[in-house]
Design a protein around this motif. Structure first.
Motif, short mmCIF file in Angstrom:
data_model
loop_
_atom_site.label_atom_id
_atom_site.label_comp_id
_atom_site.label_asym_id
_atom_site.label_seq_id
_atom_site.Cartn_x
_atom_site.Cartn_y
_atom_site.Cartn_z
N ALA A 215 1.38 6.35 -6.89
CA ALA A 215 0.27 7.23 -7.25
C ALA A 215 0.69 8.70 -7.17
CB ALA A 215 -0.92 6.97 -6.33
N GLU A 216 1.49 9.05 -6.12
CA GLU A 216 1.98 10.42 -6.03
C GLU A 216 2.87 10.78 -7.21
OE1 GLU A 216 3.87 10.71 -2.29
OE2 GLU A 216 2.01 10.71 -1.11
N ASN A 217 3.72 9.82 -7.63
CA ASN A 217 4.55 10.06 -8.81
C ASN A 217 3.70 10.25 -10.06
OD1 ASN A 217 6.95 9.89 -7.34
ND2 ASN A 217 7.11 7.68 -7.62
N LEU A 218 2.64 9.45 -10.16
CA LEU A 218 1.74 9.60 -11.30
C LEU A 218 1.08 10.97 -11.30
CD1 LEU A 218 -0.11 6.17 -11.71
CD2 LEU A 218 1.57 7.20 -13.24
N ALA B 207 0.83 -1.21 0.00
CA ALA B 207 0.00 0.00 0.00
C ALA B 207 0.86 1.25 0.00
CB ALA B 207 -0.93 -0.01 1.21
N ALA B 208 1.97 1.25 0.81
CA ALA B 208 2.87 2.40 0.82
C ALA B 208 3.51 2.62 -0.55
CB ALA B 208 3.94 2.22 1.89
N GLU B 209 3.97 1.51 -1.16
CA GLU B 209 4.55 1.63 -2.49
C GLU B 209 3.52 2.13 -3.51
OE1 GLU B 209 6.05 -2.20 -3.36
OE2 GLU B 209 7.84 -2.03 -2.07
N THR B 210 2.29 1.66 -3.36
CA THR B 210 1.23 2.10 -4.27
C THR B 210 0.96 3.58 -4.11
OG1 THR B 210 0.23 -0.10 -4.20
CG2 THR B 210 -1.14 1.71 -5.00
N ARG B 211 0.96 4.08 -2.84
CA ARG B 211 0.75 5.51 -2.61
C ARG B 211 1.88 6.33 -3.24
NH1 ARG B 211 -1.14 3.76 2.46
NH2 ARG B 211 0.95 4.08 3.38
N ASP B 212 3.13 5.85 -3.06
CA ASP B 212 4.26 6.57 -3.67
C ASP B 212 4.13 6.60 -5.19
OD1 ASP B 212 5.28 6.97 -1.15
OD2 ASP B 212 6.66 5.24 -1.24
#
Length: 445
Positions: free
Chosen positions: A217-220, A210-215
């Protein structure tokens, strides 16, 4: 009385001869022949009359010679001035031709920029769609991970409750002295503990994912912001380029008194096919509002389509020049000798090529009264052009011609005082000034 008058005249003549005798003494002119010698007496009065006559003749000869010399010098100055004006006019024509070529090159460069921008817009739209799909997939994955995490934590809590209940029951049964199965109970506890450890490991992995996904998503989101800024810059450049290109076209049609909207509607009805690179972008929004980039792209495509319609209309209107070689204007549109001169005269050598000024169909190609050899071309929007006094005709009735096609040669046929082209533009049968169209297109073509 008659005798007295004669005496008076003789007396006056004698006195005059006597006064003039000092300056004009009496002369005798001897004439010798075979028969003898005769002489003529030249009195002072006769010599005075002869001298005055000679002086008058010499004065007249001097004045006439001076007049002829002045007329010759004046004619030479007029010819020199005419040659200078012709050279200046040819220089201005060359400058205008260079400017026209420069505008044409700028138009070609602008078209290339438009094509490149359209390709970039298409690529950006593809990237936007791909990023939107990835974002939705990530959101779906995050939702699944969160649901799995909640389910796992719930199962862990339930398992802990079961373990605590079983431990409590096991303790109660030992206190009562009942028979127990310590071995089975230990196995159950070990299994539950292992399940709890596995659940905790999955929870930690889910939290990490989930943390990697949030990062990610923020990059996106950051990439999307950069892409939006770049798209905005590209859109601004395209909008400025379209505005700069459309302005002279609007001015050109306004200058000839044509309604741009009705003109474009007529062209749209004649070219009603659909498809191609200038179709509006249609993206599935699933009921949501269309995004601003799509709206701006559609507005630019609409302006480009309008520019293309302008180009089609301009090809069908007489904005071209009928003579591209060196020539001079000799008579303009208007009243001449009490009658309407319905066109513009352009003088040049016999055989100078004559070109069609717009797309159209030849409706007359032959001799017509004072026009001599005449070509009539019918264009769109009720406009007709005429080319008179030709020396040769190179088209036939019913033939379709395009702007810039050679249709004949300049000549001196019909009622004409010298080789020239009589060029007319008629709107719904009424003659109008051809220079209105020529001047309107001067800054465009």
């Amino acid at each position: 009385m008659g005798h007295r008058d004669n005496v008076l005249v003789r007396k006056l003549a004698y006195q005059l001869n006597h006064k003039l005798e000092r300056r004009f003494p009496e002369q005798r002119l001897f004439l010798r022949s075979e028969d003898g010698t005769r002489f003529i007496i030249l009195s002072p009065v006769t010599q005075l009359v002869g001298w005055l006559g000679s002086a008058a003749f010499i004065s007249w000869a001097i004045i006439a010679t001076a007049v002829l010399l002045m007329d010759s010098i004046g004619s030479g100055n007029v010819r020199d001035r005419a040659m200078r004006e012709q050279q200046l006019y040819e220089h201005r024509l060359q400058v205008l031709a260079d400017e026209r070529d420069a505008r044409a090159a700028e138009a070609v460069a602008a078209q290339e920029r438009f094509n490149l921008a359209l390709a970039q817009i298409s690529e950006m739209q593809s990237e936007l769609l791909s990023s939107e799909d990835r974002r939705k997939e990530l959101e779906t994955g995050i939702d699944v991970i969160q649901a799995t995490l909640r389910r796992t934590m719930k199962e862990r809590d339930e398992a802990r409750g079961v373990v605590e209940t079983m431990l409590a029951e096991a303790g109660g049964e030992s206190g009562d002295g009942s028979s127990t199965r310590p071995a089975d109970l230990g196995k159950t506890v070990a299994f539950l503990l292992a399940a709890l450890d596995e659940t905790a490991t999955e929870r930690d992995q889910a939290l990490t994912a989930a943390a990697e996904t949030r990062d990610f998503a923020e990059n996106l989101v950051f990439d999307q912001r950069l892409r939006d800024e770049r798209n905005d810059q590209i859109f601004r450049q395209l909008e400025d380029a379209v505005a700069v290109s459309l302005e002279p076209l609007d001015q050109m049609f306004d200058a000839v008194g044509l309604s741009s909207e009705s003109l474009l509607d007529t062209v749209r009805r004649g070219y009603s096919g659909q498809g191609g690179p200038l179709m509006p972008l249609v993206l599935s929004t699933k009921g949501a509002e269309t995004d601003p980039d799509t709206l701006r792209a559609n507005e630019i495509l609409g302006e480009l389509d309008r520019m293309n319609l302008y180009r089609i209309a301009a090809e069908k209107l007489p904005f071209g020049m009928p003579v591209k070689s060196s020539f001079r204007y000799t008579s303009g549109f208007g009243t001449r000798w009490g009658r309407l001169h319905a066109g513009t005269d352009m003088a040049g050598p016999v055989g100078t090529p004559i070109y069609s000024t717009a797309d159209g169909v030849v409706t007359h190609a032959g001799w017509l009264s004072g026009y001599g050899r005449l070509i009539k071309i019918q264009h769109e929007f009720g406009i007709e052009t005429r080319y008179g006094h030709l020396s040769a005709i190179k088209v036939k009735v019913g033939q379709r011609v395009s702007r810039g096609d050679r249709i004949g040669d300049m000549g001196n046929s019909g009622r004409s005082t010298g080789p020239h082209l009589h060029y007319e533009v008629r709107v719904n049968g009424n003659p109008t000034n051809p220079m209105t169209y020529i001047k309107a297109a001067r800054n465009v073509f």
